[in-house]
Design an enzyme around this catalytic site. Sequence first.
Site: not given
Length: 132
Positions: A10, A50, A113, A116, A127
């Site tokens: 990220k 998401y 965070n 992922h 995804e």
Amino acid sequence: MDQRTYIMIKPDAVARGLVGRILARFEDTGLTFERLEYGVVTAEQAAANYAEHEGKPFYAGLISYITSGPVVKMVLSGPDAVVVCRKLMGATNPRDAAPGTIRGDFGLIMDANIVHGSDSPESAEREISIFF
Ligand code: IDP
Ligand code: MG
């Protein structure tokens, strides 16, 4: 069982210069890198990825964070790739992530965070189709 998983380093981790060290941990697993790409997540990709969190209090922050700067996207494959990577990443909240895990070693706050990883083989395929 051989499966694929979608992993993403990220923006905060890219900005902090942690890409090399995080990639090394995924390489150490022995899983195969099917795809590896540096890029920026679009608003559409973020919303699709998401979707399960839409309506939650942290959703807007999550979308703005994941689109805030470049990320590293990858597809890894191999035996139990999903669970192997989830274990390597550690718990979602870095406060609860064990030392030795990526989140436990490099993360401080859940809102930023640093990595992922898909939570099931079905999520992984969904995804992967969003990002590749
Ligand atoms: P995961 O990343 O371990 O699969 P998810 O529950 O899917 O965890 O949440 C996705 C992301 O949303 C997390 O990586 C984290 O950045 C953020 N997030 C999840 N729950 C919270 C929360 O309660 N507060 C703030 N951010 C959260
Ligand atoms: Mg998740």
